[in-house]
Design an enzyme around this catalytic site. Structure first.
Site, short mmCIF file in Angstrom:
data_model
loop_
_atom_site.label_atom_id
_atom_site.label_comp_id
_atom_site.label_asym_id
_atom_site.label_seq_id
_atom_site.Cartn_x
_atom_site.Cartn_y
_atom_site.Cartn_z
N GLU A 10 52.09 41.02 51.11
CA GLU A 10 50.64 41.01 51.38
C GLU A 10 50.31 39.95 52.43
O GLU A 10 49.56 40.21 53.38
CB GLU A 10 49.85 40.74 50.11
CG GLU A 10 48.35 40.67 50.35
CD GLU A 10 47.57 40.22 49.12
OE1 GLU A 10 46.58 39.47 49.29
OE2 GLU A 10 47.94 40.63 48.00
N CYS A 15 45.98 47.99 38.43
CA CYS A 15 44.67 47.77 39.04
C CYS A 15 44.32 49.01 39.88
O CYS A 15 45.14 49.90 40.08
CB CYS A 15 44.69 46.52 39.91
SG CYS A 15 45.80 46.65 41.34
N HIS A 26 49.93 46.67 49.31
CA HIS A 26 50.05 45.34 49.90
C HIS A 26 49.69 45.31 51.38
O HIS A 26 49.43 44.24 51.94
CB HIS A 26 51.50 44.83 49.76
CG HIS A 26 51.88 44.51 48.35
ND1 HIS A 26 53.05 44.97 47.78
CD2 HIS A 26 51.26 43.79 47.40
CE1 HIS A 26 53.13 44.53 46.53
NE2 HIS A 26 52.06 43.82 46.27
N SER A 55 56.57 40.48 40.68
CA SER A 55 55.12 40.70 40.73
C SER A 55 54.38 39.37 40.75
O SER A 55 54.43 38.59 39.78
CB SER A 55 54.68 41.52 39.51
OG SER A 55 53.28 41.50 39.37
N THR A 86 45.18 37.94 47.45
CA THR A 86 44.32 38.53 46.42
C THR A 86 44.70 38.14 45.00
O THR A 86 43.89 38.25 44.09
CB THR A 86 44.33 40.07 46.53
OG1 THR A 86 45.67 40.54 46.36
CG2 THR A 86 43.78 40.52 47.87
N CYS A 121 41.17 39.39 44.34
CA CYS A 121 40.85 40.71 43.79
C CYS A 121 40.12 40.58 42.45
O CYS A 121 40.51 39.79 41.59
CB CYS A 121 42.16 41.48 43.62
SG CYS A 121 42.00 43.00 42.69
N SER A 165 50.58 45.49 38.29
CA SER A 165 51.55 46.46 38.80
C SER A 165 52.39 47.07 37.68
O SER A 165 53.42 47.69 37.94
CB SER A 165 52.46 45.80 39.84
OG SER A 165 53.04 44.62 39.31
#
Length: 281
Positions: free
Chosen positions: A125, A12, A73, A221, A163, A191, A267
């Site tokens: 995060e 991303c 993060h 992840s 997110t 996100c 990621s």
């Protein structure tokens, strides 16, 4: 065997921006530190460490005056302040979507809201967002609807999402919290890139007529885990791999499959996606 790639897959914006910043500094022959893994993909972290990246567990481990990159993060305010107090050259590469969640948590907590974060309490995060709340005693984390049901009643509640959460879960938790306060402020901080990847995977398994999906991404992840949940919910077989070695160990999974979908978390680097796709082909 035919292979279909999800429309949106891999890095991303926020992750690519942070990785690019690390590479720029390393190419300038500058030692770069991060607190915690800069990205939840072990293969990409290994590549960056081979270039010279140093990963610390805490601010205490980082030498005075070192160059430190705040990962996508984000970090708690006290961590950033501790780094600057020891003269670190800090470059904040917090993802803009995460930064928005941090700012909302700070602002709404100052306005007297009880802050509820929707997400995994152990995820960096979420820990970083909590580190921006004015009064940590007036904040909590909920992972799902069951945990939301156990939240007490407050005058004002602000719901802020990690997110990588799904909008459906945000809506369901919102419906629960609306009965636990006189004023509910819902902040959709999911996100856009995460939503795009989730929608692309859903379209892949619902319209692609695939016999199974190879999901590429790190086990730690969160966004890749959400993609797996979407595939599972549609009762489509999924093979989650981190590298080509795992692919090799699961050759039997491909038997009797005519059409394979390929998906990857936000990621997952492009070089790894290509490497695994070439091994499948």
């Amino acid at each position: 065997m035919k292979i279909i790639m999800a429309e949106h897959a891999g890095f991303c914006f926020g992750v690519k921006r942070a990785v690019d910043a690390i590479e720029r500094s390393l190419h300038d022959n500058r030692e770069v530190w991060t607190i915690g893994l800069p990205i939840h993909n072990p293969q990409e972290v290994s590549r960056l460490q081979a270039m010279g990246l140093k990963v610390a567990d805490s601010a205490d481990e980082i030498p005075s005056g070192a160059r430190v990159l705040i990962r996508a993060h984000g970090e708690a305010l006290e961590v950033i302040e501790a780094l600057r107090a020891k003269g670190a050259d800090v470059e904040d590469m917090t993802c803009p979507f995460v930064k928005k969640a941090q700012n909302l948590a700070a602002e709404l907590s100052r306005e007297g809201y009880h802050v509820v974060l929707l997400g995994d309490k152990n995820h960096p995060e979420i820990q970083g967002i909590l580190g921006h709340v004015a009064d940590i005693k007036n904040a909590e984390v909920t992972l799902n609807e069951d945990e939301a049901e156990r939240i007490k009643t407050y005058g004002k509640i602000a719901l802020i999402s990690q997110t990588t959460q799904r909008e459906e879960r945000l809506s369901r938790v919102s419906a629960i919290l609306v009965g636990k306060c006189s004023q509910l402020h819902v902040c959709n901080t999911i996100c856009k890139a995460t939503a795009e990847r989730q929608d692309a995977v859903l379209e892949l398994v619902m319209k692609g007529n695939v016999d199974g999906v190879v999901l590429i991404g790190g086990r730690s992840s969160a966004n890749t885990g959400k993609l797996r949940d979407i595939i599972d919910a549609e009762n489509v077989s999924v093979l989650w791999v981190e590298d080509e070695e795992e692919l090799e160990k699961n050759k039997d999974w491909f038997m009797d499959k005519n059409m394979i979908g390929i998906a990857a978390g936000a990621s997952t680097p492009e070089w790894l996606i290509n490497k695994i796709m070439n091994n499948i082909a």
